[in-house]
Design a protein around this motif. Structure first.
Motif, PDB file in Angstrom:
ATOM      1  N   GLY A 107       0.822  -1.213   0.000  1.00 24.55           N
ATOM      2  CA  GLY A 107       0.000   0.000   0.000  1.00 24.55           C
ATOM      3  C   GLY A 107       0.849   1.253   0.000  1.00 24.55           C
ATOM      4  N   LEU A 108       0.274   2.310  -0.538  1.00 23.64           N
ATOM      5  CA  LEU A 108       0.878   3.633  -0.400  1.00 23.64           C
ATOM      6  C   LEU A 108       0.294   4.191   0.890  1.00 23.64           C
ATOM      7  CD1 LEU A 108       2.714   5.579  -2.039  1.00 23.64           C
ATOM      8  CD2 LEU A 108       0.621   6.668  -2.860  1.00 23.64           C
ATOM      9  N   VAL A 109       1.165   4.524   1.846  1.00 26.13           N
ATOM     10  CA  VAL A 109       0.671   4.923   3.164  1.00 26.13           C
ATOM     11  C   VAL A 109       1.236   6.280   3.576  1.00 26.13           C
ATOM     12  CG1 VAL A 109       0.599   2.475   3.823  1.00 26.13           C
ATOM     13  CG2 VAL A 109       2.531   3.873   4.580  1.00 26.13           C
ATOM     14  N   GLU A 110       0.514   6.926   4.490  1.00 29.89           N
ATOM     15  CA  GLU A 110       1.041   8.139   5.124  1.00 29.89           C
ATOM     16  C   GLU A 110       1.093   7.887   6.624  1.00 29.89           C
ATOM     17  OE1 GLU A 110      -1.501  11.540   4.677  1.00 29.89           O
ATOM     18  OE2 GLU A 110      -3.297  10.493   5.377  1.00 29.89           O
ATOM     19  N   TRP A 111       2.131   8.385   7.282  1.00 30.41           N
ATOM     20  CA  TRP A 111       2.255   8.234   8.729  1.00 30.41           C
ATOM     21  C   TRP A 111       1.276   9.162   9.430  1.00 30.41           C
ATOM     22  CZ3 TRP A 111       4.579   3.980   8.801  1.00 30.41           C
ATOM     23  CH2 TRP A 111       5.716   3.710   8.040  1.00 30.41           C
ATOM     24  N   ILE A 112       0.722   8.728  10.545  1.00 34.57           N
ATOM     25  CA  ILE A 112      -0.167   9.603  11.319  1.00 34.57           C
ATOM     26  C   ILE A 112       0.338   9.704  12.764  1.00 34.57           C
ATOM     27  CG2 ILE A 112      -2.212   9.185   9.874  1.00 34.57           C
ATOM     28  CD1 ILE A 112      -3.252   7.286  12.055  1.00 34.57           C
ATOM     29  N   GLU A 113       0.099  10.847  13.358  1.00 35.91           N
ATOM     30  CA  GLU A 113       0.509  11.093  14.741  1.00 35.91           C
ATOM     31  C   GLU A 113      -0.639  11.752  15.490  1.00 35.91           C
ATOM     32  OE1 GLU A 113       3.942  13.560  14.631  1.00 35.91           O
ATOM     33  OE2 GLU A 113       5.263  11.995  13.837  1.00 35.91           O
ATOM     34  N   ASP A 114      -0.562  11.733  16.816  1.00 28.71           N
ATOM     35  CA  ASP A 114      -1.551  12.466  17.614  1.00 28.71           C
ATOM     36  C   ASP A 114      -1.336  13.969  17.441  1.00 28.71           C
ATOM     37  OD1 ASP A 114      -2.595  10.120  18.463  1.00 28.71           O
ATOM     38  OD2 ASP A 114      -2.258  10.433  20.600  1.00 28.71           O
ATOM     39  N   GLN A 115      -2.450  14.700  17.462  1.00 22.66           N
ATOM     40  CA  GLN A 115      -2.369  16.158  17.346  1.00 22.66           C
ATOM     41  C   GLN A 115      -1.787  16.733  18.641  1.00 22.66           C
ATOM     42  OE1 GLN A 115      -3.055  17.362  14.492  1.00 22.66           O
ATOM     43  NE2 GLN A 115      -4.123  15.607  13.610  1.00 22.66           N
ATOM     44  N   PRO A 116      -1.004  17.816  18.525  1.00 25.99           N
ATOM     45  CA  PRO A 116      -0.504  18.470  19.742  1.00 25.99           C
ATOM     46  C   PRO A 116      -1.688  18.999  20.557  1.00 25.99           C
ATOM     47  CG  PRO A 116       0.479  19.430  17.746  1.00 25.99           C
ATOM     48  CD  PRO A 116      -0.600  18.508  17.302  1.00 25.99           C
ATOM     49  N   THR A 117      -1.548  19.030  21.868  1.00 30.00           N
ATOM     50  CA  THR A 117      -2.639  19.519  22.712  1.00 30.00           C
ATOM     51  C   THR A 117      -2.099  20.451  23.791  1.00 30.00           C
ATOM     52  OG1 THR A 117      -4.415  18.870  24.220  1.00 30.00           O
ATOM     53  CG2 THR A 117      -2.478  17.479  24.225  1.00 30.00           C
ATOM     54  N   GLU A 118      -2.931  21.390  24.189  1.00 38.47           N
ATOM     55  CA  GLU A 118      -2.551  22.308  25.272  1.00 38.47           C
ATOM     56  C   GLU A 118      -2.958  21.724  26.638  1.00 38.47           C
ATOM     57  OE1 GLU A 118      -0.882  25.200  24.727  1.00 38.47           O
ATOM     58  OE2 GLU A 118      -0.816  24.548  22.641  1.00 38.47           O
ATOM     59  N   ARG A 119      -3.756  20.668  26.593  1.00 39.82           N
ATOM     60  CA  ARG A 119      -4.263  20.100  27.841  1.00 39.82           C
ATOM     61  C   ARG A 119      -3.157  19.467  28.664  1.00 39.82           C
ATOM     62  NH1 ARG A 119      -9.539  16.425  27.265  1.00 39.82           N
ATOM     63  NH2 ARG A 119      -9.031  16.122  29.460  1.00 39.82           N
ATOM     64  N   ASN A 120      -3.299  19.551  29.975  1.00 41.02           N
ATOM     65  CA  ASN A 120      -2.374  18.862  30.864  1.00 41.02           C
ATOM     66  C   ASN A 120      -2.838  17.412  30.979  1.00 41.02           C
ATOM     67  OD1 ASN A 120      -0.778  17.867  32.853  1.00 41.02           O
ATOM     68  ND2 ASN A 120      -1.338  19.362  34.411  1.00 41.02           N
ATOM     69  N   LEU A 121      -2.081  16.524  30.392  1.00 43.14           N
ATOM     70  CA  LEU A 121      -2.495  15.120  30.331  1.00 43.14           C
ATOM     71  C   LEU A 121      -2.035  14.317  31.543  1.00 43.14           C
ATOM     72  CD1 LEU A 121      -1.723  14.428  26.564  1.00 43.14           C
ATOM     73  CD2 LEU A 121      -3.933  14.944  27.584  1.00 43.14           C
ATOM     74  N   LYS A 122      -1.259  14.963  32.427  1.00 42.46           N
ATOM     75  CA  LYS A 122      -0.697  14.241  33.572  1.00 42.46           C
ATOM     76  C   LYS A 122      -1.802  13.706  34.493  1.00 42.46           C
ATOM     77  CE  LYS A 122       2.629  12.522  35.789  1.00 42.46           C
ATOM     78  NZ  LYS A 122       3.100  11.276  35.209  1.00 42.46           N
ATOM     79  N   THR A 123      -2.819  14.536  34.759  1.00 39.29           N
ATOM     80  CA  THR A 123      -3.913  14.113  35.645  1.00 39.29           C
ATOM     81  C   THR A 123      -4.646  12.906  35.069  1.00 39.29           C
ATOM     82  OG1 THR A 123      -4.186  16.431  36.189  1.00 39.29           O
ATOM     83  CG2 THR A 123      -5.926  14.973  36.912  1.00 39.29           C
ATOM     84  N   LEU A 124      -4.901  12.981  33.776  1.00 44.65           N
ATOM     85  CA  LEU A 124      -5.595  11.895  33.077  1.00 44.65           C
ATOM     86  C   LEU A 124      -4.746  10.625  33.099  1.00 44.65           C
ATOM     87  CD1 LEU A 124      -8.274  11.582  31.631  1.00 44.65           C
ATOM     88  CD2 LEU A 124      -7.218  12.452  29.540  1.00 44.65           C
ATOM     89  N   SER A 125      -3.448  10.770  32.872  1.00 43.01           N
ATOM     90  CA  SER A 125      -2.530   9.614  32.905  1.00 43.01           C
ATOM     91  C   SER A 125      -2.518   8.966  34.284  1.00 43.01           C
ATOM     92  CB  SER A 125      -1.093  10.057  32.577  1.00 43.01           C
ATOM     93  OG  SER A 125      -1.011  10.513  31.269  1.00 43.01           O
ATOM     94  N   THR A 126      -2.486   9.802  35.329  1.00 44.07           N
ATOM     95  CA  THR A 126      -2.470   9.298  36.706  1.00 44.07           C
ATOM     96  C   THR A 126      -3.753   8.528  37.009  1.00 44.07           C
ATOM     97  OG1 THR A 126      -1.130  11.203  37.349  1.00 44.07           O
ATOM     98  CG2 THR A 126      -2.170   9.971  39.130  1.00 44.07           C
TER      99      THR A 126
END
Length: 213
Positions: A107-126
């Motif tokens: 296949g012809l493919v394109e790489w994808i990544e998560d969009q940058p975010t301003e949110r503090n993800l530390k609380t969610l990770s914890t």
């Protein structure tokens, strides 16, 4: 700023697998015995050792449009030209078009990544990390077995989200949805929902077991 690799388009040999969703960082052992995939492995071992893994829906037989690139880190040749390979998930990709179907899909493919975010993800990770520990603790209590989480659970939110998603069992379609998300917060939130539901279910079963003693 987007790195050039994230927007790169390339041709990638493809390996569709029923109900298997590969995530970045996840090991995937494979036993290669089909003729076309033996050809594929021998070809990619002479190049960059990379191919794409795509989940096949076992009910409808549809091949997913988003997958994860696997890199061969170790291989062992067996009799009859079969092969055992150990791969590790690298970056995710989206199929733009199929270039070839024989002897195997490319296949012809394109790489994808998560969009940058301003949110503090530390609380969610914890929160997700704690829910994970609660689920393991309750599972151990319910089964009477010692279950321990590995020491190397990732701290980074995006890596944690991949790790949790890759360790959900028997829910390939849910895993595929998590793989396709390009929002780390949304992925962690969905995992928190799944883990909360699992924890509540296990807590109820544990309470019932204790009551019946």
């Amino acid at each position: 700023m987007t790195s050039s690799s994230s927007v790169a388009v390339r041709e990638l040999p493809l390996f569709p697998l029923s109900e298997v969703v590969l995530f970045p960082g996840k090991p995937l052992p494979l036993h290669i015995f089909e003729f076309r995939y033996r050809i594929m492995m021998n070809t990619i071992l002479q190049s960059d050792r990379r191919f794409g893994v795509l989940m096949v829906d076992p009910v409808e037989g549809k091949v997913a449009k988003v997958g994860c690139c696997a890199e061969i880190v170790h291989f062992q040749r067996l009799p009859d030209d079969r092969m055992k390979v150990m791969t590790v998930g690298q970056q995710r990709f989206r199929i733009l078009e199929y270039v070839r179907e024989k002897p195997y899909y490319v296949g012809l493919v394109e790489w994808i990544e998560d969009q940058p975010t301003e949110r503090n993800l530390k609380t969610l990770s914890t929160e997700v990390d704690q829910l994970l520990r609660d689920v393991v603790h309750l599972s151990a209590k319910l089964t009477g077995q010692e279950i321990e989480l590995p020491d190397d659970i990732p701290d980074l939110p995006i890596e944690l989200s991949y790790w949790v998603a890759s360790n959900l069992y028997g829910v390939a379609m849910e895993q595929q949805a998590l793989l396709e998300m390009q929002d780390t917060a949304a992925r962690l939130e969905r995992e928190a929902e799944i883990l909360t539901s699992t924890r509540n279910h296990l807590a109820a079963r544990t309470a019932l077991k204790d009551a019946l003693k």
